[in-house]
Design an enzyme around this catalytic site. Sequence first.
Site, mmCIF file in Angstrom:
data_model
loop_
_atom_site.group_PDB
_atom_site.id
_atom_site.type_symbol
_atom_site.label_atom_id
_atom_site.label_comp_id
_atom_site.label_asym_id
_atom_site.label_seq_id
_atom_site.Cartn_x
_atom_site.Cartn_y
_atom_site.Cartn_z
ATOM 1 N N THR A 58 0.863 -1.185 0.000
ATOM 2 C CA THR A 58 0.000 0.000 0.000
ATOM 3 C C THR A 58 0.903 1.241 0.000
ATOM 4 O O THR A 58 2.018 1.213 0.512
ATOM 5 C CB THR A 58 -0.956 0.041 1.219
ATOM 6 O OG1 THR A 58 -0.206 0.305 2.409
ATOM 7 C CG2 THR A 58 -1.733 -1.257 1.387
ATOM 8 N N GLY A 59 0.402 2.300 -0.619
ATOM 9 C CA GLY A 59 1.247 3.490 -0.762
ATOM 10 C C GLY A 59 2.448 3.175 -1.635
ATOM 11 O O GLY A 59 3.539 3.706 -1.434
ATOM 12 N N SER A 67 4.810 5.897 -4.478
ATOM 13 C CA SER A 67 5.848 6.932 -4.279
ATOM 14 C C SER A 67 6.700 6.616 -3.059
ATOM 15 O O SER A 67 6.425 5.656 -2.324
ATOM 16 C CB SER A 67 5.207 8.321 -4.120
ATOM 17 O OG SER A 67 4.517 8.385 -2.897
ATOM 18 N N GLY A 79 7.482 3.319 -0.337
ATOM 19 C CA GLY A 79 6.742 2.179 -0.896
ATOM 20 C C GLY A 79 7.227 1.821 -2.289
ATOM 21 O O GLY A 79 7.480 0.647 -2.589
ATOM 22 N N TYR A 128 -0.965 11.630 14.210
ATOM 23 C CA TYR A 128 0.035 10.792 13.525
ATOM 24 C C TYR A 128 0.737 9.875 14.541
ATOM 25 O O TYR A 128 0.790 8.655 14.356
ATOM 26 C CB TYR A 128 1.035 11.685 12.798
ATOM 27 C CG TYR A 128 2.062 10.937 11.976
ATOM 28 C CD1 TYR A 128 1.732 10.407 10.723
ATOM 29 C CD2 TYR A 128 3.375 10.777 12.418
ATOM 30 C CE1 TYR A 128 2.672 9.731 9.955
ATOM 31 C CE2 TYR A 128 4.326 10.109 11.653
ATOM 32 C CZ TYR A 128 3.970 9.586 10.424
ATOM 33 O OH TYR A 128 4.911 8.920 9.667
#
Length: 344
Positions: A15-16, A19, A22, A207
């Site tokens: 996932t991700g 860029s 990842g 976060y």
Amino acid sequence: MSTNSSKKKLVAVITGGNSGVGLMTAERLIIVNGDEGVEICLVCRNKQRAETAKNSLLKTHPNATVDIVLIDTSSIASVIKGAKELRVKYKHIDLLYLNAGAFLVRRGINWSHMMSEIFDSESPGQKMLHMFTTGEGLLLQGDSVTEEGLQQVFATNLFGHFVLVQELKSVLGNESPSQVIWTSSRASVKSSFNVNDMQHKNGQDPYGSSKFGIDLMSVALNERMNKQKVYSHTCCPGLVLTNLTSAIFPMWIWYMLLPFFLLMRILISNFNMTACNGSESLVWLSQQNPEKLDPHSRYESNTSFLGKRYVTSRKLPVDVGPGDRLFKQCDSLYQKFKKGLPID
Ligand SMILES: NC(=O)c1ccc[n+]([C@@H]2O[C@H](COP(=O)([O-])OP(=O)(O)OC[C@H]3O[C@@H](n4cnc5c(N)ncnc54)[C@H](OP(=O)(O)O)[C@@H]3O)[C@@H](O)[C@H]2O)c1
């Protein structure tokens, strides 16, 4: 994964994957396993960005197998739909990288907090080092509420990935092991996380809270899934210049500060700066026997002053009890979604 036969083609879902860390992990997995040795699936929310990433991988590795599945990890409906597609595509997923991440900086540096933390501390030097290596309390963060009524950062980083694992259970582990590899962070902060407010509706560090939730969830998954040969671990790419960090400062400021960060590697080994250095722990984990790894440690990417990449492990301040509670709460939220019940 060392327990797999070298002849078997690995399936790595990231996932991700379009860029930063990842995408670099995808490329390095192809390099390490060979074009024919691994099948990559980039799980992304944007088709165009996903296609661009796929083409960039195929340009340098024309014989590689690279697929795309569209999932917005902050939308549970999207995760459930995408997971169905993944189950149809793959009979078994060897490496599931839960790497997509949102860090919403809306209001810049938390100057007053930073100054008071440093000057009120008994050892300002140590405090400053801690803040700069973890980001803790350094930035004023934002968050928002998704269309489904979830906190954006919680949904993107933690809950969407939790649902993905639940939805992919039938293609994880059993005949051969699977590794679930979460991209956590040194900014995972125990004091920011409250299991009674797991979405972090009432806090200022969504976060740090979501990343601590990831560390806890990984422990809980091991408790439940090791018997099915599913092994979960968390890692940290360290400080890496990516789209995520360009939301904090524009890239030109980062590049101006680069010599400082490179010099600071004498003291701070996680100033990795490049996605290649940052992806070290993600790639390294894929080469380990997962049974031998410590489920209570986070594996972290580092770069020496001379530019050598290496991985260290850090014992996490996580317990089975809170991990179990977090799992149960996420599971109950997930069941509500599945039944179409309203969420609170
Ligand atoms: N960079 C650092 O210094 C640092 C430090 C510690 C941990 N991390 C963690 O490393 C991971 C990778 O980040 P990065 O630094 O490589 O930044 P990045 O290049 O911005 O990558 C983040 C990825 O997550 C995807 N993403 C964000 N929200 C999503 C959503 N709702 N659904 C699906 N995908 C979504 C992004 O997709 P789009 O391109 O569509 O936005 C992108 O592919 C994150 O989990 C981050 O928290 C980064």
